[in-house]
Design a protein around this motif. Structure first.
Motif, PDB file in Angstrom:
ATOM      1  N   ARG A 297      44.771  63.159  47.319  1.00  0.00           N
ATOM      2  CA  ARG A 297      45.108  61.871  47.914  1.00  0.00           C
ATOM      3  C   ARG A 297      45.483  60.830  46.861  1.00  0.00           C
ATOM      4  O   ARG A 297      46.601  60.347  46.823  1.00  0.00           O
ATOM      5  N   HIS A 298      44.515  60.470  45.992  1.00  0.00           N
ATOM      6  CA  HIS A 298      44.745  59.390  45.043  1.00  0.00           C
ATOM      7  C   HIS A 298      44.106  59.735  43.703  1.00  0.00           C
ATOM      8  O   HIS A 298      43.094  60.442  43.644  1.00  0.00           O
ATOM      9  N   GLN A 299      44.721  59.187  42.645  1.00  0.00           N
ATOM     10  CA  GLN A 299      44.192  59.403  41.309  1.00  0.00           C
ATOM     11  C   GLN A 299      43.803  58.068  40.685  1.00  0.00           C
ATOM     12  O   GLN A 299      44.524  57.077  40.807  1.00  0.00           O
ATOM     13  N   TYR A 300      42.654  58.063  40.022  1.00  0.00           N
ATOM     14  CA  TYR A 300      42.083  56.843  39.465  1.00  0.00           C
ATOM     15  C   TYR A 300      41.737  57.066  37.986  1.00  0.00           C
ATOM     16  O   TYR A 300      41.379  58.179  37.588  1.00  0.00           O
ATOM     17  N   ARG A 301      41.824  55.986  37.212  1.00  0.00           N
ATOM     18  CA  ARG A 301      41.404  56.020  35.814  1.00  0.00           C
ATOM     19  C   ARG A 301      40.173  55.133  35.627  1.00  0.00           C
ATOM     20  O   ARG A 301      40.076  54.075  36.243  1.00  0.00           O
ATOM     21  N   ARG A 302      39.306  55.586  34.744  1.00  0.00           N
ATOM     22  CA  ARG A 302      38.073  54.845  34.520  1.00  0.00           C
ATOM     23  C   ARG A 302      38.367  53.477  33.916  1.00  0.00           C
ATOM     24  O   ARG A 302      39.216  53.329  33.037  1.00  0.00           O
ATOM     25  N   LEU A 303      37.655  52.461  34.404  1.00  0.00           N
ATOM     26  CA  LEU A 303      37.777  51.116  33.869  1.00  0.00           C
ATOM     27  C   LEU A 303      36.637  50.858  32.884  1.00  0.00           C
ATOM     28  O   LEU A 303      35.488  51.229  33.156  1.00  0.00           O
ATOM     29  N   PRO A 304      36.932  50.221  31.754  1.00  0.00           N
ATOM     30  CA  PRO A 304      35.838  49.861  30.847  1.00  0.00           C
ATOM     31  C   PRO A 304      34.870  48.901  31.539  1.00  0.00           C
ATOM     32  O   PRO A 304      35.275  48.087  32.366  1.00  0.00           O
ATOM     33  N   ALA A 305      33.613  48.997  31.199  1.00  0.00           N
ATOM     34  CA  ALA A 305      32.617  48.070  31.754  1.00  0.00           C
ATOM     35  C   ALA A 305      33.019  46.643  31.414  1.00  0.00           C
ATOM     36  O   ALA A 305      33.460  46.353  30.298  1.00  0.00           O
ATOM     37  N   TYR A 306      32.888  45.770  32.402  1.00  0.00           N
ATOM     38  CA  TYR A 306      33.384  44.396  32.203  1.00  0.00           C
ATOM     39  C   TYR A 306      32.476  43.392  32.885  1.00  0.00           C
ATOM     40  O   TYR A 306      32.128  43.547  34.065  1.00  0.00           O
ATOM     41  N   THR A 307      32.089  42.368  32.151  1.00  0.00           N
ATOM     42  CA  THR A 307      31.360  41.230  32.704  1.00  0.00           C
ATOM     43  C   THR A 307      32.078  39.971  32.263  1.00  0.00           C
ATOM     44  O   THR A 307      32.145  39.678  31.061  1.00  0.00           O
ATOM     45  N   PRO A 308      32.672  39.226  33.193  1.00  0.00           N
ATOM     46  CA  PRO A 308      33.434  38.033  32.804  1.00  0.00           C
ATOM     47  C   PRO A 308      32.525  36.928  32.274  1.00  0.00           C
ATOM     48  O   PRO A 308      31.386  36.766  32.726  1.00  0.00           O
ATOM     49  N   SER A 309      33.048  36.174  31.337  1.00  0.00           N
ATOM     50  CA  SER A 309      32.301  35.042  30.803  1.00  0.00           C
ATOM     51  C   SER A 309      32.450  33.852  31.738  1.00  0.00           C
ATOM     52  O   SER A 309      33.361  33.809  32.573  1.00  0.00           O
ATOM     53  N   PRO A 310      31.556  32.866  31.628  1.00  0.00           N
ATOM     54  CA  PRO A 310      31.704  31.660  32.448  1.00  0.00           C
ATOM     55  C   PRO A 310      33.064  30.997  32.260  1.00  0.00           C
ATOM     56  O   PRO A 310      33.631  30.462  33.213  1.00  0.00           O
ATOM     57  N   THR A 311      33.611  31.043  31.048  1.00  0.00           N
ATOM     58  CA  THR A 311      34.923  30.446  30.792  1.00  0.00           C
ATOM     59  C   THR A 311      36.020  31.189  31.546  1.00  0.00           C
ATOM     60  O   THR A 311      36.933  30.576  32.109  1.00  0.00           O
ATOM     61  N   GLU A 312      35.935  32.517  31.551  1.00  0.00           N
ATOM     62  CA  GLU A 312      36.936  33.314  32.269  1.00  0.00           C
ATOM     63  C   GLU A 312      36.873  33.038  33.771  1.00  0.00           C
ATOM     64  O   GLU A 312      37.913  32.931  34.433  1.00  0.00           O
ATOM     65  N   LEU A 313      35.672  32.925  34.317  1.00  0.00           N
ATOM     66  CA  LEU A 313      35.540  32.638  35.747  1.00  0.00           C
ATOM     67  C   LEU A 313      36.070  31.255  36.074  1.00  0.00           C
ATOM     68  O   LEU A 313      36.780  31.059  37.073  1.00  0.00           O
ATOM     69  N   ALA A 314      35.755  30.287  35.245  1.00  0.00           N
ATOM     70  CA  ALA A 314      36.212  28.918  35.495  1.00  0.00           C
ATOM     71  C   ALA A 314      37.730  28.834  35.503  1.00  0.00           C
ATOM     72  O   ALA A 314      38.315  28.035  36.242  1.00  0.00           O
ATOM     73  N   ALA A 315      38.387  29.660  34.680  1.00  0.00           N
ATOM     74  CA  ALA A 315      39.846  29.640  34.620  1.00  0.00           C
ATOM     75  C   ALA A 315      40.489  30.134  35.915  1.00  0.00           C
ATOM     76  O   ALA A 315      41.652  29.827  36.197  1.00  0.00           O
ATOM     77  N   LEU A 316      39.723  30.891  36.707  1.00  0.00           N
ATOM     78  CA  LEU A 316      40.257  31.430  37.965  1.00  0.00           C
ATOM     79  C   LEU A 316      39.943  30.538  39.154  1.00  0.00           C
ATOM     80  O   LEU A 316      40.549  30.689  40.221  1.00  0.00           O
ATOM     81  N   ALA A 317      39.005  29.629  39.003  1.00  0.00           N
ATOM     82  CA  ALA A 317      38.614  28.764  40.117  1.00  0.00           C
ATOM     83  C   ALA A 317      39.744  27.801  40.464  1.00  0.00           C
ATOM     84  O   ALA A 317      40.538  27.401  39.606  1.00  0.00           O
ATOM     85  N   GLY A 318      39.829  27.460  41.744  1.00  0.00           N
ATOM     86  CA  GLY A 318      40.845  26.515  42.180  1.00  0.00           C
ATOM     87  C   GLY A 318      41.234  26.740  43.623  1.00  0.00           C
ATOM     88  O   GLY A 318      40.578  27.487  44.356  1.00  0.00           O
ATOM     89  N   SER A 319      42.313  26.084  44.034  1.00  0.00           N
ATOM     90  CA  SER A 319      42.816  26.190  45.411  1.00  0.00           C
ATOM     91  C   SER A 319      44.004  27.147  45.452  1.00  0.00           C
ATOM     92  O   SER A 319      44.895  27.087  44.587  1.00  0.00           O
ATOM     93  N   TYR A 320      44.020  28.009  46.478  1.00  0.00           N
ATOM     94  CA  TYR A 320      45.077  29.003  46.656  1.00  0.00           C
ATOM     95  C   TYR A 320      45.524  28.975  48.109  1.00  0.00           C
ATOM     96  O   TYR A 320      44.742  28.650  49.001  1.00  0.00           O
ATOM     97  N   ARG A 321      46.779  29.363  48.343  1.00  0.00           N
ATOM     98  CA  ARG A 321      47.291  29.390  49.711  1.00  0.00           C
ATOM     99  C   ARG A 321      48.200  30.599  49.885  1.00  0.00           C
ATOM    100  O   ARG A 321      49.068  30.855  49.041  1.00  0.00           O
ATOM    101  N   PRO A 322      48.020  31.373  50.970  1.00  0.00           N
ATOM    102  CA  PRO A 322      48.955  32.473  51.229  1.00  0.00           C
ATOM    103  C   PRO A 322      50.371  31.924  51.387  1.00  0.00           C
ATOM    104  O   PRO A 322      50.577  30.912  52.064  1.00  0.00           O
TER     105      PRO A 322
END
Length: 531
Positions: A435-460
Motif C-alpha cells: 500500500r504505502h512506503q514510509y521513511r523513519r523520521l528523526p526524533a524531534y522536539t520543537p523549541s519554544p522559539t520554533e513553536l512561537a514562529a508557527l503561531a498566528g491566524s490562518y484561513r482556508p
C-alpha cells in the motif's frame, strides 16, 4: 432454540424501555421471515420501535439516488459519461472532466462536503445544512484530492451533486422523482427523501447517542438529499430488496448496472458499484451498504445467490448493524457459509523488548504532507497506527521483518533494519498487496522559539473561517471560534498530527511561514494562508 429466538437473543441488550434500539427484518426467497423492533423510538414519550417505525437511513440513501440516475440514463436523458458540470454549472473546472460515473463510484477526486462544511464553521448534525450550503462550499474548491478516476475514496459530495443532476434533468426534486418513479410503484408507503428537516413525520424515531452525562438526543438538521436523508422502514426495504430479483421498477438492465463495479483509470476494478458495495462474507457474495448520521445507524445486506437479505435500522449510535446483520446471516446460512477465519496468535517467536524499542518512532511518506505511521511499545508489546499521536493497535511478529495487526490480520507492516540499528523504513500491506512506503523520521522536539514562529491566524483559501494556531501548555493548539480545540503533536519540523489529521506548515524561499496544508480522512492538501 428456533432461528427467531436466536435473533431475539442478539438484540436483548436493547430490548427494554430505557434504551434506544433498532428494527430488524430478515428476508428469504421473497418473503419476510422475521421482523421485530427492539428498544424505544422515543424515550421521552415511551414509544416503542416496531417494524413499521420510520428511521433516518443515512448513507443507505445512496443506492436510491444512484437508481434514479440509472433510470434517467435508461431513458436516454443523460449518459453516465457526461461531464457533471453540464448539469451542475456551479461545479468548478478542475482541468479534467468529472463524469456522472465518477460521482456514482466515488472516483471523482472531489473533497467530502461534510469535512468541507466543518472547516467552514458548520457543526455537523447541530447546524442546519442545506443543498445550497453544500453547493456553496463545493463551488469554492480549487483543488481535488486526486485526478478523476485515479483512486476510489468515499465521497458524499458526489451523491449530493447527483441529486442536483436528477433535479436538472427531470425537472423534479429528488424527493418527487423517487417517490413517483420508485417508492410508489413498489408500495414503499413510508419511504421518501426528507428535504425539510422541520417536517412533521408520523411514527419517526429520534436518534440517540450515549455521552458521559447519559443518553442524549442526536438528530440530523439536514435540508440536503442524495447522499443521505432517506426516511424508510425495514418493511419498505424488504420491498426494495425484492426488486433486485424480480424487477418491477427499472427492469433487468438497470438492475445489472446497479451492480456493475467501477473501474479506475488503470483498469483495476473497485468494490463499489452504484450506491452499493460488492464483496464476500465467509465465501458468499454480498451486496451491502451501511449508513451512519448523528444517532442513526443502518445496514442492508443481500446474499444474492441465496436470495437472502437482512435490514437493520437503528437509532442508537453505539449499535453496529454491520456486525449484527452478519451474525443473523450466520444463523440462517450456517449450512452454506464457509468456516469463519480465525487466525490464531502468531507462532513466530516475538521480539524482546529492547529489539522492539529499535522500531519505535514516527515514519512518513517521502512527499509533502504525506501519511505518517507511528510505532510505540507498551507492556512489552508493539503498537502501531497511521496519522495518530497515541499508542495505536497491537502488532505481532509473523517473521523477522513483518508484523500484523492482531485485531486486523489482513493489515501488515514490513520493516527495513540493519542488525542492531533502528529501523529505517516501513511498508504497509493489505491482503498481501503493498500500500504505502514510509521513511523513519528523526526524533524531534520543537523549541519554544520554533513553536512561537508557527503561531498566528490562518484561513482556508476556499472559505472565510479564520483559525488560530497558538502555543499551549503542551505545544501548539489549532482552533476556530466554532470548532473544538485540536492539540498538535510535532513529528518533524513544520509537521504535526492532531485528532487523526495532518498539519504541514509551508514556507517561502526565505523561510517565512506562509500557511499550512491540512489533510484529513476525505480531504487532502487543504491550503490555509497565514493572515
Amino acid at each position: 432454540m428456533t432461528e427467531a429466538e436466536r435473533i431475539d437473543q442478539l438484540f436483548e441488550a436493547w430490548n427494554n424501555l430505557d434504551s434506544p434500539g433498532c428494527a430488524v427484518a430478515v428476508l428469504r426467497d421473497g418473503s419476510v421471515v422475521y421482523k421485530r423492533g427492539f428498544g424505544m423510538a422515543n424515550l421521552a414519550h415511551g414509544i416503542a420501535i416496531g417494524p413499521s417505525t420510520v428511521f433516518h437511513s443515512a448513507s443507505v440513501s445512496k443506492q436510491f439516488t444512484a437508481f434514479a440516475i440509472l433510470l434517467l440514463a435508461a431513458e436516454g436523458k443523460l449518459s453516465l459519461d457526461d461531464d457533471a458540470q453540464k448539469y451542475v454549472p456551479d461545479l468548478p473546472d478542475f482541468g479534467a472532466p468529472i463524469t456522472l460515473r465518477h460521482l456514482l463510484h466515488h472516483t471523482s477526486g472531489l473533497r467530502d462536503h461534510w469535512e468541507l462544511l466543518s472547516l467552514a464553521g458548520w457543526r455537523y448534525s447541530k447546524d442546519l445544512i442545506t443543498d445550497d450550503d453544500i453547493l456553496a462550499v463545493v463551488s469554492r474548491q480549487q483543488d481535488l484530492n486526486f485526478q478523476p478516476g485515479d483512486e476510489h475514496l468515499y465521497c458524499n459530495t458526489g451523491y449530493a451533486l447527483l441529486a442536483q443532476v436528477v433535479k436538472t434533468v427531470s425537472g423534479q426534486s429528488l424527493r418527487a422523482f423517487t417517490s413517483a418513479r420508485i417508492f410508489e410503484p413498489l408500495g414503499m408507503r413510508n419511504t421518501f427523501f426528507r428535504d425539510n428537516y422541520a417536517e412533521v413525520v408520523r411514527n419517526v424515531a429520534d436518534g440517540y447517542v450515549e455521552t458521559q452525562s447519559g443518553i442524549e438526543i442526536s438528530n440530523t438538521n439536514f435540508d440536503t438529499v442524495g447522499a443521505t436523508s432517506l426516511l424508510t422502514t425495514v418493511e419498505d426495504l424488504a420491498l426494495w430488496d425484492e426488486n433486485f430479483y424480480h424487477p418491477r421498477v427499472g427492469g433487468p438492465d438497470v438492475i445489472a448496472q446497479m451492480l456493475e463495479r467501477g473501474r479506475l483509470n488503470d483498469g483495476s476494478e473497485i468494490g463499489y458499484a452504484s450506491g452499493l458495495g460488492i464483496g464476500t462474507y465467509r465465501g458468499l457474495t454480498i451486496v451491502e451498504h451501511t449508513g451512519g448520521d448523528a444517532g442513526f445507524r443502518s445496514d442492508i445486506i443481500r446474499f444474492p445467490e441465496q436470495h437472502f437479505s437482512v435490514a437493520i435500522l437503528a437509532n442508537f449510535g453505539s449499535i453496529v448493524p454491520s456486525d449484527l446483520v452478519r451474525r443473523i446471516a450466520d444463523i440462517y446460512l450456517a449450512d452454506v457459509l464457509q468456516p469463519a477465519p480465525k487466525p490464531g496468535p502468531s507462532t513466530f517467536p516475538q521480539p524482546a523488548a529492547d529489539a522492539l524499542e529499535l522500531l519505535t518512532g514516527y515514519y512518513a511518506e517521502p512527499r509533502l504532507a504525506g501519511r505518517v505511521a507511528r510505532l510505540a511499545t507498551r507492556d512489552g508489546k508493539l503498537l502501531g497506527g497511521y496519522d495518530i499521536d497515541y499508542d495505536g493497535y497491537a502488532l505481532e511478529a509473523v517473521d523477522h521483518r513483518r508484523f500484523r495487526f492482531s485485531d486486523f490480520p489482513n493489515s501488515e507492516i514490513e520493516l527495513e533494519q540493519q542488525e542492531g540499528e533502528p529501523a529505517s523504513e516501513l511498508t504497509s500491506y493489505f491482503d498481501g498487496k503493498r500500500r504505502h512506503q514510509y521513511r523513519r523520521l528523526p526524533a524531534y522536539t520543537p523549541s519554544p522559539t520554533e513553536l512561537a514562529a508557527l503561531a498566528g491566524s490562518y484561513r482556508p483559501v476556499e472559505n472565510d473561517m479564520p483559525y488560530q494556531v497558538r502555543v499551549g501548555e503542551a505545544g501548539l493548539v489549532f482552533k476556530s471560534v466554532k470548532s473544538p480545540e485540536i492539540k498538535l503533536t510535532a513529528v518533524a519540523p513544520d509537521h504535526f498530527l492532531g485528532d487523526c489529521d495532518r498539519f504541514t506548515f509551508t514556507r517561502d524561499e526565505n523561510g517565512r511561514v506562509t500557511g499550512l496544508l491540512m489533510n484529513s480522512g476525505r480531504i487532502r492538501n487543504v491550503r490555509f494562508e497565514r493572515l
